[in-house]
Design an enzyme around this catalytic site. Structure first.
Site, PDB file in Angstrom:
ATOM      1  N   ASP A  66       0.831  -1.212   0.000  1.00  0.00           N
ATOM      2  CA  ASP A  66       0.000   0.000   0.000  1.00  0.00           C
ATOM      3  C   ASP A  66       0.863   1.257   0.000  1.00  0.00           C
ATOM      4  OD1 ASP A  66      -2.230  -1.620   0.070  1.00  0.00           O
ATOM      5  OD2 ASP A  66      -2.400  -1.564   2.253  1.00  0.00           O
TER       6      ASP A  66
ATOM      7  N   THR B 119      -2.074  -5.355  -4.528  1.00  0.00           N
ATOM      8  CA  THR B 119      -1.978  -3.928  -4.836  1.00  0.00           C
ATOM      9  C   THR B 119      -3.344  -3.248  -4.712  1.00  0.00           C
ATOM     10  OG1 THR B 119      -2.293  -4.491  -7.172  1.00  0.00           O
ATOM     11  CG2 THR B 119      -0.036  -4.194  -6.409  1.00  0.00           C
ATOM     12  N   HIS B 120      -3.262  -1.914  -4.543  1.00  0.00           N
ATOM     13  CA  HIS B 120      -4.420  -1.035  -4.750  1.00  0.00           C
ATOM     14  C   HIS B 120      -3.938  -0.079  -5.825  1.00  0.00           C
ATOM     15  CE1 HIS B 120      -7.095  -2.250  -1.521  1.00  0.00           C
ATOM     16  NE2 HIS B 120      -6.117  -2.207  -0.647  1.00  0.00           N
TER      17      HIS B 120
ATOM     18  N   ASP C 238      -6.495  -5.745  -5.245  1.00  0.00           N
ATOM     19  CA  ASP C 238      -7.547  -5.735  -4.215  1.00  0.00           C
ATOM     20  C   ASP C 238      -8.601  -4.682  -4.571  1.00  0.00           C
ATOM     21  OD1 ASP C 238      -8.956  -6.144  -1.905  1.00  0.00           O
ATOM     22  OD2 ASP C 238      -7.411  -5.349  -0.560  1.00  0.00           O
TER      23      ASP C 238
ATOM     24  N   LYS D 103     -11.896  -4.895  -4.906  1.00  0.00           N
ATOM     25  CA  LYS D 103     -13.197  -4.952  -4.218  1.00  0.00           C
ATOM     26  C   LYS D 103     -14.324  -4.475  -5.133  1.00  0.00           C
ATOM     27  CE  LYS D 103     -11.355  -4.589   0.495  1.00  0.00           C
ATOM     28  NZ  LYS D 103      -9.945  -4.200   0.309  1.00  0.00           N
TER      29      LYS D 103
ATOM     30  N   ASP E 144     -20.192  -3.977  -8.329  1.00  0.00           N
ATOM     31  CA  ASP E 144     -21.242  -3.422  -9.190  1.00  0.00           C
ATOM     32  C   ASP E 144     -21.954  -4.544  -9.960  1.00  0.00           C
ATOM     33  OD1 ASP E 144     -22.707  -1.505 -10.834  1.00  0.00           O
ATOM     34  OD2 ASP E 144     -21.141  -0.064 -10.288  1.00  0.00           O
ATOM     35  N   ILE E 145     -22.806  -4.173 -10.876  1.00  0.00           N
ATOM     36  CA  ILE E 145     -23.468  -5.164 -11.722  1.00  0.00           C
ATOM     37  C   ILE E 145     -22.410  -5.781 -12.648  1.00  0.00           C
ATOM     38  CG2 ILE E 145     -25.708  -4.014 -11.616  1.00  0.00           C
ATOM     39  CD1 ILE E 145     -25.126  -2.922 -14.462  1.00  0.00           C
TER      40      ILE E 145
ATOM     41  N   TYR F 260      -6.176  -6.367  14.465  1.00  0.00           N
ATOM     42  CA  TYR F 260      -5.108  -7.314  14.149  1.00  0.00           C
ATOM     43  C   TYR F 260      -5.157  -8.540  15.036  1.00  0.00           C
ATOM     44  CZ  TYR F 260      -2.669  -3.811  11.297  1.00  0.00           C
ATOM     45  OH  TYR F 260      -2.321  -2.907  10.329  1.00  0.00           O
TER      46      TYR F 260
HETATM   47  P1  BMP Z   1      -2.298  -3.653   6.942  1.00  0.00           P
HETATM   48  O1  BMP Z   1      -1.590  -4.986   7.207  1.00  0.00           O
HETATM   49  O2  BMP Z   1      -1.352  -2.547   6.725  1.00  0.00           O
HETATM   50  O3  BMP Z   1      -3.348  -3.346   7.970  1.00  0.00           O
HETATM   51  O4  BMP Z   1      -3.030  -3.803   5.516  1.00  0.00           O
HETATM   52  C1  BMP Z   1      -4.109  -4.657   5.291  1.00  0.00           C
HETATM   53  C2  BMP Z   1      -4.462  -4.719   3.835  1.00  0.00           C
HETATM   54  O5  BMP Z   1      -5.546  -5.650   3.671  1.00  0.00           O
HETATM   55  C3  BMP Z   1      -4.922  -3.433   3.198  1.00  0.00           C
HETATM   56  O6  BMP Z   1      -4.379  -3.352   1.902  1.00  0.00           O
HETATM   57  C4  BMP Z   1      -6.442  -3.531   3.113  1.00  0.00           C
HETATM   58  O7  BMP Z   1      -6.978  -2.950   1.939  1.00  0.00           O
HETATM   59  C5  BMP Z   1      -6.674  -5.032   3.066  1.00  0.00           C
HETATM   60  N1  BMP Z   1      -7.913  -5.484   3.765  1.00  0.00           N
HETATM   61  C6  BMP Z   1      -8.080  -5.335   5.131  1.00  0.00           C
HETATM   62  O8  BMP Z   1      -7.223  -4.786   5.827  1.00  0.00           O
HETATM   63  N2  BMP Z   1      -9.240  -5.819   5.708  1.00  0.00           N
HETATM   64  C7  BMP Z   1     -10.235  -6.414   5.002  1.00  0.00           C
HETATM   65  O9  BMP Z   1     -11.213  -6.822   5.590  1.00  0.00           O
HETATM   66  C8  BMP Z   1     -10.061  -6.568   3.617  1.00  0.00           C
HETATM   67  C9  BMP Z   1      -8.898  -6.094   3.001  1.00  0.00           C
HETATM   68  O10 BMP Z   1      -8.735  -6.235   1.704  1.00  0.00           O
END
Ligand code: BMP
Length: 264
Positions: free
Chosen positions: A38, A61-62, A91, A93, A96-97, A220
């Site tokens: 990210d 990736t985003h 990623d 997400k 949409d249709i 976490y």
């Molecule tokens: P981090 O370990 O820095 O918290 O990052 C988590 C990554 O996982 C981010 O890129 C976020 O978009 C993705 N993510 C998340 O944290 N929780 C979800 O429920 C779904 C995700 O895609």
């Protein structure tokens, strides 16, 4: 180590070819780490791939957070990830249709041309998955979809009945490789694994070896506990890229996830 010995029933029962590709790479690297890169600049992502790519199985990736995006620059990321033997996982997400999702797989980021895996919400129903798959068909590539069955963010709306309906969509589609589960909760993950069975994967964000809580509602859990509870891939972002020494942090995540897989 032989992939079937390491993965057991998951290797035997998963149907999607990319799940086997992931399991094979995981065995080669002795790691279940998916790196959430990210970062807002291609240069930073390239440096990260160089530093940690040897013990990371997939690059998540985003692409829409990259400043000044150009396909020419992005192809360097794709090339670097491939040269390190990583799968490419956008990623996005989708939500949409079907017809719109198919179009969104193209556009300026042209996700269909480089991503092996994408995420999708199931809120709009099953056709979103068909739209994504149709886009890969358009460019004659095979890809896999991970549906969000749970989330790690606090207060999210993906309750039990939503999860169950998501699994119904996922079971019915050959394009769904598996699900995103909540890595911060062993209890939720065990419930999810019991419902999913052995035939699809669960990948989990919301894991960190040291932080108890992330910013803005991120939760976490311990990555090894997530694997023991049924996760097949730990998605780690800040735990690696914000570390003072990303390479050694990535090695720690790799070994703790790999040892948990062997213990499982
Ligand atoms: P981090 O370990 O820095 O918290 O990052 C988590 C990554 O996982 C981010 O890129 C976020 O978009 C993705 N993510 C998340 O944290 N929780 C979800 O429920 C779904 C995700 O895609």
């Amino acid at each position: 180590m032989n992939a079937e010995d390491a993965w057991g029933p998951r290797w035997v029962n998963c149907a999607h070819p990319l799940s086997h590709e992931f399991m094979r790479v995981a065995c080669e690297k002795e790691s279940l780490v998916v790196l959430a890169a990210d970062l807002p600049h291609v240069s930073g992502i390239l440096q990260l791939i160089e530093d940690v790519g040897d013990c990371v199985c997939a690059l998540k990736t985003h692409v829409d957070m990259v400043d000044g995006f150009s396909m020419e620059d992005w192809s360097k990321v794709v090339e670097a990830a491939r040269s390190k033997g990583m799968l490419l996982f956008e990623d996005r997400k989708f939500a949409d249709i079907g017809r719109v999702a198919q179009t969104q797989m193209g556009g300026m980021y042209d996700i269909r041309s480089w991503a092996d895996l994408v995420t999708s919400h199931s809120v709009s129903g099953p056709d979103v998955v068909d739209g994504i798959a149709a886009a890969w068909d358009d460019v004659e590539r095979v890809g896999g979809v991970l549906l969000l069955a749970q989330m790690s963010s606090s207060g999210n709306l993906l309750g039990e009945s939503y999860t169950d309906a998501t699994l119904d969509i996922g079971r019915a589609s050959p394009h769904v490789l598996g699900y995103i589960g909540n890595g911060s909760s062993g209890v939720e993950l065990k419930e999810l694994r019991a419902k999913v069975g052995e035939g699809q994967m669960i990948w989990t964000p919301g894991v960190n070896l040291s932080a108890k809580e992330g910013v803005m509602g991120q939760r976490y859990g311990n990555p090894a506990e997530a694997v023991l509870a049924g996760s097949d891939a730990i998605i780690v972002g800040t735990g690696i890229h914000k570390s003072a020494d990303p390479a050694s942090a990535a090695r720690e995540y790799a070994s703790s996830s790999w040892e948990a897989l062997l213990e499982r």
